[in-house]
Design a protein around this motif. Structure first.
Motif, PDB file in Angstrom:
ATOM      1  N   GLU A  68      -4.914 -15.490  -0.568  1.00  0.00           N
ATOM      2  CA  GLU A  68      -5.444 -14.332   0.145  1.00  0.00           C
ATOM      3  C   GLU A  68      -4.448 -13.181   0.263  1.00  0.00           C
ATOM      4  O   GLU A  68      -4.821 -12.092   0.655  1.00  0.00           O
ATOM      5  CB  GLU A  68      -5.984 -14.747   1.521  1.00  0.00           C
ATOM      6  CG  GLU A  68      -7.270 -15.543   1.365  1.00  0.00           C
ATOM      7  CD  GLU A  68      -8.122 -15.652   2.621  1.00  0.00           C
ATOM      8  OE1 GLU A  68      -7.572 -15.467   3.702  1.00  0.00           O
ATOM      9  OE2 GLU A  68      -9.326 -15.936   2.479  1.00  0.00           O
TER      10      GLU A  68
ATOM     11  N   SER B  13     -15.176   6.509  -3.679  1.00  0.00           N
ATOM     12  CA  SER B  13     -16.250   5.763  -3.037  1.00  0.00           C
ATOM     13  C   SER B  13     -17.281   6.744  -2.499  1.00  0.00           C
ATOM     14  O   SER B  13     -16.946   7.699  -1.812  1.00  0.00           O
ATOM     15  CB  SER B  13     -15.682   4.900  -1.909  1.00  0.00           C
ATOM     16  OG  SER B  13     -16.700   4.066  -1.410  1.00  0.00           O
TER      17      SER B  13
ATOM     18  N   GLY C  25     -16.405  -9.638  -1.735  1.00  0.00           N
ATOM     19  CA  GLY C  25     -16.894 -11.005  -1.675  1.00  0.00           C
ATOM     20  C   GLY C  25     -17.310 -11.486  -0.309  1.00  0.00           C
ATOM     21  O   GLY C  25     -17.084 -10.800   0.700  1.00  0.00           O
ATOM     22  N   VAL C  26     -17.930 -12.661  -0.283  1.00  0.00           N
ATOM     23  CA  VAL C  26     -18.496 -13.192   0.952  1.00  0.00           C
ATOM     24  C   VAL C  26     -18.128 -14.646   1.251  1.00  0.00           C
ATOM     25  O   VAL C  26     -18.177 -15.067   2.404  1.00  0.00           O
ATOM     26  CB  VAL C  26     -20.051 -13.090   0.945  1.00  0.00           C
ATOM     27  CG1 VAL C  26     -20.488 -11.633   0.966  1.00  0.00           C
ATOM     28  CG2 VAL C  26     -20.668 -13.814  -0.241  1.00  0.00           C
ATOM     29  N   THR C  27     -17.754 -15.428   0.231  1.00  0.00           N
ATOM     30  CA  THR C  27     -17.541 -16.855   0.447  1.00  0.00           C
ATOM     31  C   THR C  27     -16.158 -17.137   1.046  1.00  0.00           C
ATOM     32  O   THR C  27     -15.295 -16.264   1.074  1.00  0.00           O
ATOM     33  CB  THR C  27     -17.716 -17.655  -0.854  1.00  0.00           C
ATOM     34  OG1 THR C  27     -16.875 -17.081  -1.854  1.00  0.00           O
ATOM     35  CG2 THR C  27     -19.157 -17.630  -1.316  1.00  0.00           C
ATOM     36  N   GLU C  28     -15.974 -18.381   1.516  1.00  0.00           N
ATOM     37  CA  GLU C  28     -14.743 -18.740   2.215  1.00  0.00           C
ATOM     38  C   GLU C  28     -13.755 -19.529   1.364  1.00  0.00           C
ATOM     39  O   GLU C  28     -12.553 -19.323   1.450  1.00  0.00           O
ATOM     40  CB  GLU C  28     -15.080 -19.569   3.462  1.00  0.00           C
ATOM     41  CG  GLU C  28     -15.974 -18.867   4.459  1.00  0.00           C
ATOM     42  CD  GLU C  28     -15.394 -17.551   4.965  1.00  0.00           C
ATOM     43  OE1 GLU C  28     -14.195 -17.514   5.267  1.00  0.00           O
ATOM     44  OE2 GLU C  28     -16.156 -16.561   5.032  1.00  0.00           O
TER      45      GLU C  28
ATOM     46  N   GLU D 260       0.859  -1.184   0.000  1.00  0.00           N
ATOM     47  CA  GLU D 260       0.000   0.000   0.000  1.00  0.00           C
ATOM     48  C   GLU D 260       0.892   1.229   0.000  1.00  0.00           C
ATOM     49  O   GLU D 260       1.949   1.236   0.622  1.00  0.00           O
ATOM     50  CB  GLU D 260      -0.894   0.029   1.249  1.00  0.00           C
ATOM     51  CG  GLU D 260      -1.930  -1.085   1.282  1.00  0.00           C
ATOM     52  CD  GLU D 260      -2.668  -1.175   2.622  1.00  0.00           C
ATOM     53  OE1 GLU D 260      -3.325  -0.187   2.979  1.00  0.00           O
ATOM     54  OE2 GLU D 260      -2.568  -2.213   3.279  1.00  0.00           O
TER      55      GLU D 260
ATOM     56  N   PHE E 189     -10.867  -5.606  -1.124  1.00  0.00           N
ATOM     57  CA  PHE E 189     -11.439  -6.955  -1.138  1.00  0.00           C
ATOM     58  C   PHE E 189     -12.941  -6.896  -1.383  1.00  0.00           C
ATOM     59  O   PHE E 189     -13.646  -6.093  -0.776  1.00  0.00           O
ATOM     60  CB  PHE E 189     -11.182  -7.673   0.197  1.00  0.00           C
ATOM     61  CG  PHE E 189     -11.743  -9.068   0.222  1.00  0.00           C
ATOM     62  CD1 PHE E 189     -10.989 -10.136  -0.231  1.00  0.00           C
ATOM     63  CD2 PHE E 189     -13.045  -9.312   0.656  1.00  0.00           C
ATOM     64  CE1 PHE E 189     -11.512 -11.429  -0.235  1.00  0.00           C
ATOM     65  CE2 PHE E 189     -13.570 -10.602   0.653  1.00  0.00           C
ATOM     66  CZ  PHE E 189     -12.805 -11.659   0.205  1.00  0.00           C
TER      67      PHE E 189
END
Lengths: 396, 258
Positions: free
Chosen positions: A141, A152, A118-121, A96, A116
């Motif tokens: 990851e 935003s 999303g929601v799934t693992e 960063e 990032f």
């Protein structure tokens, strides 16, 4: 690299500006993580140059400064790793390096950032802004810093995000002496850009996200260079970076102890279109037998219509996992998971655990076991690469 | 005749218990009412955990709260230490009825995760505080019964029993000591699902802010069943910060985690 120099100069100017401005309240923080890990492979290597034990160390220093009533932020996170054998895993990255300004409900940032979605693992399909740091993490990851201009906007009907991504970052694959690689060493610098495009071909992305009652949903669109190389034919195996258009949808419904999760992407390009989805649930038994511990059960189905051409070999698979969170002072956590291929014999078993030691140390364990890998899958190259890894981290 | 006497007796008892319920509810409402109008607040917390052997471990947090009257409050909590979880943050929308909405931010992977708020009775960060002990104490979350008046620690207090409405609560009941003069909380006793005395929370080092908001400088929670203790120290309270709903969004959550 040139753009990094320009960025660096820009931030130097911002920083001097901060120092000169000397606002009433300037918040500053410097921190760092130093870690060492030992990775052990259970089986003899398949390819020339590989080893069974790898020792390596990494350092991640971080600096953040906030001023102007905390409405302006400058942050830099660097990362470097030295690996005993793998010259590709020995790498450096700017994770960063950005400046951010907040005004009311609007955020504006310029620089290298991580984002990032999303929601799934078990898989992160819709997450596309950053390139994966392949040599750093098995589960994908860890990400490389992505140069961007990001706006935003929070509104009464949700959050709108817009991204201009001027530069594409290629992934780095393990080197000659590294494990978890193909028989031939992959060098992304040798991969072609389809239609004569280059790293400088700009990408654009937009995302709408909102939380309504029990639902959290995100709808995203990406136009630009696809983050993973596309392989149209396994016999010629000619990975290419190509311009793609991708629509992503992620939904989570939180109903009592159950989280219902869904992610899917629809990708179009000149070489190979694709559709993929992950859907499943996570059920948490909280405070089991009044011990304070949580036990979570995760089950997800993964589908990818590219079949064997899917880079991650998750074309028709089921992930099941058990998460143990002890909620103790040391934050002890475990995750046991298996991915079972419904069409082929392939099974992937994984164990991850972590625990704090004292106030500023942490130990982590990770094991990945490949079982009965089917030779039609890309994972077949890794069939001898089951491993266990122990990491110790010190936080400053 | 006997029947009539019984009916009257039962009636008297019912009226008695009804009035005890009313009085209990009135006290809780009054306590809620006198603290209204802080609009928003921020505070720095130090949490000291002590295990059975007496070993201590300390962590630092920051909390921001937005007062809402039609629905429950919104709050943002950020962890400053231990360093490995630095920047981890939670955003909670409390609801007067039904479960709260809660999001967790994991700074290392920049992920915002909606989490289930069902696990009320679980420990907060390995402490003796359960999530439900720290969430916004809306009046509607309990039913009430006035027990007695008592002198506690030199203060005149009302003792009120409150029973959690939510069946997922870890408690059958709580006994709450309200200060009779200013309605601030002095002590809470927690009784577990088997109605055994589980924990005692005591409030101390009170200070008055803006002429009407009493805030304790220290909360001390003792678990009688395990012998573990947690002390929460509050410093640097600020009120009426001009915060609005757009300071309690998922974007604010990410920013709070820096």
């Amino acid at each position: 690299m040139k753009n990094l120099k320009v960025l660096g100069l820009g931030f130097f100017l911002v920083l001097t500006n901060v120092v000169i401005a000397q606002e009433k309240k300037v918040y500053q923080d410097f921190s760092a993580e130093l870690k060492f890990d030992e990775q052990f492979f259970f089986n003899e290597p398949l390819y020339e140059g590989q080893h069974r034990n790898y020792f390596s160390g990494a350092l991640q220093p971080e600096y953040v400064v906030e001023w102007d009533d905390d409405s302006q932020t400058f942050k830099v996170v660097l990362f470097g790793r030295l690996d005993q054998y793998d010259n590709r895993r020995t790498h450096f990255d700017i994770r960063e390096l950005y400046w951010q300004k907040v005004k009311g409900s609007t955020e504006f940032s310029v620089g290298l950032k991580k984002v990032f979605w999303g929601v799934t693992e078990s898989s992160h399909l819709v997450d596309i802004i950053n390139q994966t740091d392949v040599v750093e993490s098995f589960d994908g990851e860890e990400k490389l810093g992505q140069p961007m201009v990001h706006v935003s906007q929070f509104t009464s009907f949700g959050i709108l995000d817009f991204f201009y991504l001027p530069y594409f970052r290629k992934p780095t694959y393990p080197g000659q002496e590294g494990r978890l690689r193909t028989p031939f060493v992959l060098d992304s610098d040798e991969f072609d850009f389809h239609d004569g495009r280059s790293e400088w071909y700009p990408s654009f992305a937009a995302r709408y996200s909102n939380s309504v009652g029990p639902f959290d949903l995100g709808l995203s669109y990406f136009h630009g260079i696809g983050r993973e190389p596309i392989v149209a034919d396994l016999t010629t195996f000619n990975p290419q970076f190509a311009q793609i258009d991708q629509i992503g949808l992620d939904i989570q419904a939180t109903t009592g102890p159950v989280l219902w999760k869904y992610e899917s992407i629809l990708r179009q390009n000149d070489i190979l279109d694709m559709f993929a989805l992950v859907a499943g649930f996570e059920y948490t038994f909280g405070n089991v037998f009044n011990t304070g511990a949580d036990v979570g059960i995760v089950a997800e189905y993964l589908y990818d219509d590219r079949d064997e051409l899917a880079f991650n070999s998750l074309q028709n698979d089921v992930f099941t996992g058990v998460r143990l969170g002890f909620n103790d002072i040391q934050s002890t956590d475990f995750l046991f998971g298996t991915i079972i291929d419904l069409e082929h014999s392939t099974k992937l078993i994984s164990v991850e655990g972590s625990r704090r030691v004292g106030n500023s140390w942490k130990v982590e364990l990770e094991a990945r076991l490949f079982r009965d890998v089917d030779q039609v899958e890309l994972l077949y190259f890794f069939r001898q690469d089951s491993f266990a890894k122990a990491t110790i981290s010190k936080f400053f | 005749m006997k029947k009539l006497a019984l009916t009257i007796a039962a009636g008297v008892l019912m009226i008695g218990s009804l009035s005890a319920q009313n009085k209990g509810l009135e006290i809780a409402q009054k306590a809620d009412e006198v603290d209204q109008g802080f609009e928003s607040s921020s505070v720095t917390l130090t949490m000291i955990l002590t295990n059975k052997q007496g070993q201590e471990s300390t962590r630092y947090l920051k909390n921001q709260t937005l007062e809402l009257t039609e629905d429950g409050d919104k709050s943002l909590i950020v962890f400053d230490s231990p360093r490995d979880v630095k920047g981890t943050a939670t955003l909670t929308f409390t609801h007067k009825e039904g479960s709260d909405d809660q999001w967790l931010y994991l700074p290392s992977i920049k992920r915002v995760k909606r989490i289930s708020s069902d696990n009320k009775s679980g420990p907060f960060m390995g402490s003796e505080f359960a999530y439900e002990d720290l969430s916004s104490q809306e009046v509607e979350k309990y039913t009430y019964k006035f027990v007695k008046e008592e002198t506690y620690n030199g203060q005149n207090t009302f003792v009120v029993e409150r029973d959690p409405v939510d069946p997922k609560s870890g408690y059958t009941r709580q006994l709450v000591w309200f200060n009779k003069d200013n309605y601030r909380l002095e002590k809470i006793e927690f009784y577990d699902r088997r109605n055994a005395h589980l924990k005692t929370l005591t409030y101390s080092n009170y200070e008055l802010y803006l002429g009407k908001h009493w805030r304790a400088g220290q909360l001390f929670m003792e678990n009688h069943q395990t012998g573990k203790k947690t002390k929460l120290l509050f410093e640097g309270y600020e009120f009426k910060l001009g915060l609005a709903e757009n300071d309690f969004t998922q974007n604010s959550l990410i920013r709070a985690g820096r």
